[in-house]
Design a protein around this motif. Sequence first.
Motif, PDB file in Angstrom:
ATOM      1  N   VAL A   1       0.855  -1.184   0.000  1.00  0.00           N
ATOM      2  CA  VAL A   1       0.000   0.000   0.000  1.00  0.00           C
ATOM      3  C   VAL A   1       0.890   1.232   0.000  1.00  0.00           C
ATOM      4  O   VAL A   1       1.713   1.412   0.895  1.00  0.00           O
ATOM      5  N   TYR A   2       0.689   2.061  -1.029  1.00  0.00           N
ATOM      6  CA  TYR A   2       1.470   3.290  -1.133  1.00  0.00           C
ATOM      7  C   TYR A   2       0.738   4.417  -0.414  1.00  0.00           C
ATOM      8  O   TYR A   2      -0.475   4.592  -0.578  1.00  0.00           O
ATOM      9  N   SER A   3       1.448   5.157   0.406  1.00  0.00           N
ATOM     10  CA  SER A   3       0.857   6.318   1.074  1.00  0.00           C
ATOM     11  C   SER A   3       1.302   7.603   0.380  1.00  0.00           C
ATOM     12  O   SER A   3       2.488   7.936   0.378  1.00  0.00           O
ATOM     13  N   TYR A   4       0.345   8.306  -0.239  1.00  0.00           N
ATOM     14  CA  TYR A   4       0.659   9.591  -0.878  1.00  0.00           C
ATOM     15  C   TYR A   4       1.068  10.631   0.156  1.00  0.00           C
ATOM     16  O   TYR A   4       1.901  11.488  -0.108  1.00  0.00           O
ATOM     17  N   THR A   5       0.470  10.533   1.356  1.00  0.00           N
ATOM     18  CA  THR A   5       0.795  11.499   2.412  1.00  0.00           C
ATOM     19  C   THR A   5       2.249  11.356   2.846  1.00  0.00           C
ATOM     20  O   THR A   5       2.973  12.339   2.989  1.00  0.00           O
ATOM     21  N   LYS A   6       2.672  10.098   3.047  1.00  0.00           N
ATOM     22  CA  LYS A   6       4.018   9.877   3.578  1.00  0.00           C
ATOM     23  C   LYS A   6       5.048   9.633   2.481  1.00  0.00           C
ATOM     24  O   LYS A   6       6.248   9.680   2.732  1.00  0.00           O
ATOM     25  N   GLY A   7       4.575   9.313   1.261  1.00  0.00           N
ATOM     26  CA  GLY A   7       5.504   9.008   0.188  1.00  0.00           C
ATOM     27  C   GLY A   7       6.228   7.683   0.361  1.00  0.00           C
ATOM     28  O   GLY A   7       7.320   7.481  -0.174  1.00  0.00           O
ATOM     29  N   THR A   8       5.609   6.775   1.138  1.00  0.00           N
ATOM     30  CA  THR A   8       6.257   5.488   1.395  1.00  0.00           C
ATOM     31  C   THR A   8       5.306   4.343   1.055  1.00  0.00           C
ATOM     32  O   THR A   8       4.091   4.512   1.024  1.00  0.00           O
ATOM     33  N   THR A   9       5.873   3.157   0.826  1.00  0.00           N
ATOM     34  CA  THR A   9       5.074   1.961   0.567  1.00  0.00           C
ATOM     35  C   THR A   9       5.173   1.019   1.766  1.00  0.00           C
ATOM     36  O   THR A   9       6.271   0.758   2.252  1.00  0.00           O
ATOM     37  N   SER A  10       4.042   0.550   2.245  1.00  0.00           N
ATOM     38  CA  SER A  10       4.026  -0.386   3.369  1.00  0.00           C
ATOM     39  C   SER A  10       3.639  -1.780   2.903  1.00  0.00           C
ATOM     40  O   SER A  10       2.807  -1.936   2.011  1.00  0.00           O
ATOM     41  N   ASN A  11       4.235  -2.801   3.515  1.00  0.00           N
ATOM     42  CA  ASN A  11       3.729  -4.154   3.389  1.00  0.00           C
ATOM     43  C   ASN A  11       2.565  -4.307   4.353  1.00  0.00           C
ATOM     44  O   ASN A  11       2.689  -4.012   5.541  1.00  0.00           O
ATOM     45  N   VAL A  12       1.436  -4.757   3.831  1.00  0.00           N
ATOM     46  CA  VAL A  12       0.241  -4.913   4.646  1.00  0.00           C
ATOM     47  C   VAL A  12      -0.172  -6.377   4.603  1.00  0.00           C
ATOM     48  O   VAL A  12      -0.246  -6.970   3.525  1.00  0.00           O
ATOM     49  N   VAL A  13      -0.412  -6.939   5.782  1.00  0.00           N
ATOM     50  CA  VAL A  13      -0.654  -8.389   5.853  1.00  0.00           C
ATOM     51  C   VAL A  13      -1.856  -8.735   6.731  1.00  0.00           C
ATOM     52  O   VAL A  13      -2.209  -7.988   7.634  1.00  0.00           O
TER      53      VAL A  13
ATOM     54  N   ASP B   1     -11.587   4.702   7.689  1.00  0.00           N
ATOM     55  CA  ASP B   1     -11.953   6.062   8.096  1.00  0.00           C
ATOM     56  C   ASP B   1     -11.928   7.023   6.906  1.00  0.00           C
ATOM     57  O   ASP B   1     -12.798   7.869   6.789  1.00  0.00           O
ATOM     58  N   PHE B   2     -10.943   6.878   6.025  1.00  0.00           N
ATOM     59  CA  PHE B   2     -10.773   7.798   4.902  1.00  0.00           C
ATOM     60  C   PHE B   2     -10.709   7.045   3.577  1.00  0.00           C
ATOM     61  O   PHE B   2     -10.168   5.941   3.508  1.00  0.00           O
ATOM     62  N   LEU B   3     -11.231   7.650   2.534  1.00  0.00           N
ATOM     63  CA  LEU B   3     -10.978   7.190   1.170  1.00  0.00           C
ATOM     64  C   LEU B   3     -10.470   8.392   0.380  1.00  0.00           C
ATOM     65  O   LEU B   3     -11.187   9.391   0.248  1.00  0.00           O
ATOM     66  N   ALA B   4      -9.237   8.296  -0.109  1.00  0.00           N
ATOM     67  CA  ALA B   4      -8.679   9.408  -0.891  1.00  0.00           C
ATOM     68  C   ALA B   4      -8.280   8.857  -2.262  1.00  0.00           C
ATOM     69  O   ALA B   4      -9.085   8.807  -3.178  1.00  0.00           O
ATOM     70  N   ASN B   5      -7.052   8.373  -2.400  1.00  0.00           N
ATOM     71  CA  ASN B   5      -6.631   7.792  -3.677  1.00  0.00           C
ATOM     72  C   ASN B   5      -6.981   6.304  -3.803  1.00  0.00           C
ATOM     73  O   ASN B   5      -6.782   5.706  -4.849  1.00  0.00           O
ATOM     74  N   GLY B   6      -7.466   5.735  -2.723  1.00  0.00           N
ATOM     75  CA  GLY B   6      -7.952   4.354  -2.790  1.00  0.00           C
ATOM     76  C   GLY B   6      -6.878   3.300  -2.602  1.00  0.00           C
ATOM     77  O   GLY B   6      -7.147   2.103  -2.751  1.00  0.00           O
ATOM     78  N   GLU B   7      -5.670   3.708  -2.269  1.00  0.00           N
ATOM     79  CA  GLU B   7      -4.577   2.740  -2.148  1.00  0.00           C
ATOM     80  C   GLU B   7      -4.849   1.695  -1.057  1.00  0.00           C
ATOM     81  O   GLU B   7      -4.694   0.505  -1.288  1.00  0.00           O
TER      82      GLU B   7
ATOM     83  N   ILE C   1     -17.147   3.694   4.217  1.00  0.00           N
ATOM     84  CA  ILE C   1     -16.114   4.720   4.416  1.00  0.00           C
ATOM     85  C   ILE C   1     -16.692   5.851   5.259  1.00  0.00           C
ATOM     86  O   ILE C   1     -17.831   6.260   5.049  1.00  0.00           O
ATOM     87  N   CYS C   2     -15.919   6.355   6.193  1.00  0.00           N
ATOM     88  CA  CYS C   2     -16.394   7.488   6.991  1.00  0.00           C
ATOM     89  C   CYS C   2     -16.325   8.773   6.175  1.00  0.00           C
ATOM     90  O   CYS C   2     -17.329   9.440   5.971  1.00  0.00           O
ATOM     91  N   VAL C   3     -15.137   9.126   5.684  1.00  0.00           N
ATOM     92  CA  VAL C   3     -14.963  10.390   4.975  1.00  0.00           C
ATOM     93  C   VAL C   3     -14.270  10.146   3.646  1.00  0.00           C
ATOM     94  O   VAL C   3     -13.157   9.635   3.604  1.00  0.00           O
ATOM     95  N   GLU C   4     -14.961  10.495   2.564  1.00  0.00           N
ATOM     96  CA  GLU C   4     -14.416  10.320   1.212  1.00  0.00           C
ATOM     97  C   GLU C   4     -14.042  11.667   0.627  1.00  0.00           C
ATOM     98  O   GLU C   4     -14.842  12.604   0.636  1.00  0.00           O
ATOM     99  N   LYS C   5     -12.820  11.755   0.128  1.00  0.00           N
ATOM    100  CA  LYS C   5     -12.434  12.944  -0.643  1.00  0.00           C
ATOM    101  C   LYS C   5     -12.759  12.644  -2.102  1.00  0.00           C
ATOM    102  O   LYS C   5     -11.955  12.044  -2.820  1.00  0.00           O
ATOM    103  N   SER C   6     -13.939  13.078  -2.511  1.00  0.00           N
ATOM    104  CA  SER C   6     -14.457  12.679  -3.832  1.00  0.00           C
ATOM    105  C   SER C   6     -13.666  13.294  -4.977  1.00  0.00           C
ATOM    106  O   SER C   6     -13.766  12.837  -6.114  1.00  0.00           O
ATOM    107  N   PHE C   7     -12.880  14.322  -4.687  1.00  0.00           N
ATOM    108  CA  PHE C   7     -12.078  14.966  -5.729  1.00  0.00           C
ATOM    109  C   PHE C   7     -10.770  14.225  -5.970  1.00  0.00           C
ATOM    110  O   PHE C   7     -10.018  14.571  -6.877  1.00  0.00           O
TER     111      PHE C   7
ATOM    112  N   LYS D   1      -8.857  10.272  -6.574  1.00  0.00           N
ATOM    113  CA  LYS D   1      -9.262   9.261  -7.544  1.00  0.00           C
ATOM    114  C   LYS D   1      -9.779   7.939  -6.964  1.00  0.00           C
ATOM    115  O   LYS D   1     -10.202   7.049  -7.718  1.00  0.00           O
ATOM    116  N   GLY D   2      -9.781   7.802  -5.629  1.00  0.00           N
ATOM    117  CA  GLY D   2     -10.130   6.518  -5.021  1.00  0.00           C
ATOM    118  C   GLY D   2     -11.526   6.029  -5.371  1.00  0.00           C
ATOM    119  O   GLY D   2     -11.715   4.883  -5.781  1.00  0.00           O
ATOM    120  N   ARG D   3     -12.528   6.896  -5.227  1.00  0.00           N
ATOM    121  CA  ARG D   3     -13.903   6.472  -5.489  1.00  0.00           C
ATOM    122  C   ARG D   3     -14.076   6.031  -6.938  1.00  0.00           C
ATOM    123  O   ARG D   3     -14.726   5.025  -7.226  1.00  0.00           O
TER     124      ARG D   3
END
Lengths: 195, 195
Positions: free
Chosen positions: B97-109, B126-132, B153-159, B161-163
Motif C-alpha cells: 500500500v502506497y501512502s501519498y501522504t508519507k511518500g512510502t510503501t508499506s507491506n500490509v498483511v 476512516d478515509f478514502l482518498a486515492n484508494g490505495e 467509508i467514513c470520509v471520502e475525498k471525492s475529488f 481518484k479513489g472512489r
Amino acid sequence: MSYLKERILKDGVIFPNNVLKIDSFLNQQIDPKVMREIVQEIYAYYKDEKITKVLTIEASGIAPAIMVAAQFDVPMLFAKKAKAATLQKDQVYETKVYSYTKGTTSNVVVSKQYLNPQDRVLIIDDFLANGEAALGLIDLVDQAGAQVVGLGICVEKSFQKGRKRLDEAGVKVYSMARIAEINSDRQEIIFAQGH
Amino acid sequence: MSYLKERILKDGVIFPNNVLKIDSFLNQQIDPKVMREIVQEIYAYYKDEKITKVLTIEASGIAPAIMVAAQFDVPMLFAKKAKAATLQKDQVYETKVYSYTKGTTSNVVVSKQYLNPQDRVLIIDDFLANGEAALGLIDLVDQAGAQVVGLGICVEKSFQKGRKRLDEAGVKVYSMARIAEINSDRQEIIFAQGH
C-alpha cells in the motif's frame, strides 16, 4: 467461567518463554462477543467514577477502548507510536515505552489538546505484562494534570511484574482474565482468582 | 445534515494541499456519537448482504470497524503494516500500500487463517482518498478467494481518484460524508450529494 477465559483456554496458542498468542479473538481478529463482555464488566466496575475519557495505545487497544468509551458515552483517545524525528514537541505529551517482546523503545504521544486537567481518565488495554505501556499512558495523563481513575485490562499475565508495579503505584486495576501461569511444556494455562 | 458532516464543518482543520485533519473526533480522539451514526448508516445499507467478516487496516480504521462488526455480530479483522524482514510469507496474505501522504510503501498483511473462501467481507475505513488502502484490502480478500461485499467509508475525498477507481472496479461503496472540495484559501469544505 467468562467467555474470554473460555476462548483463552480453547484458542490461545502457547509459545516458549510464556508467550501467549490470542490473535484469533483479541489481537488481530476480534470477536464481538469478547468485546461485549469486556464492556459489561468494565462498565459495571467503573460506572460511578464519572469517567470523562477513555485512553489506550495503538493498535490492539483501540477495539476494546472504543467499545467501552461508547458505553460510557465519552470520547476515546489513542496514543500513537511516533518517530522521534516527526514529533512536534510543543503540541504533544510524550513518553517512552519499552517493549520486552521487541527489545525496542517507542516514543508514545498524544496531542495536548485532547487531555486536560479536568479529565477523569479510564485506561484500557488488551494486555498487561510488565506494565510498560500502562505506566507510559499514566505518565501522559499525569503530564496533562488529569486524573487516572483506573485501568481496564483484557488479559493480565499476573506472573509478570506489571500488576505489582501498578498496585504499588496505588492505581486501581480491573483485569478481565488474570493468568497465574503459562506452562509451555504441558501447554497449560492457569488463571488466578479475582480481577 | 448528518452529525459527522456537522463535526467536519465545525472541527475539521484545513491545511494546504487539500489536507483535512479530523483528529478531534475521528483519527485520534474518537467521538462515540460519530461511531453510532456510522454503525446505523452502514448497517442499514449492508444488512441484507450476509456479511461474515469486517476487515480494516490499522490503526484508525479499527474503531469504526469493531463498532460495525459488533452490530453485524461477526468478527472484525485488521490488516497490519509489517516490516518485510519479519514476514512469515507462508502464513500471511501480503499486499503493498502506497501512502501519498508519507511518500512510502508499506507491506500490509493478514493471517491466512482468518480469511477463507466462504467469507463475505465488508471493508471499513476512516478515509478514502486515492484508494490505495482500499485496493490493498480488496487484494487481500481476493487472494483468500473470499468475496468483497462492499466498502463502508467514513470520509471520502471525492475529488481524489479513489472512489472512481473503486466504481470502475465494480465495488460497492457507501461513504458517510463525501467531500467535493476543500478550499484552503477560503477555509471552506463543500460536500458532494449522495453516498
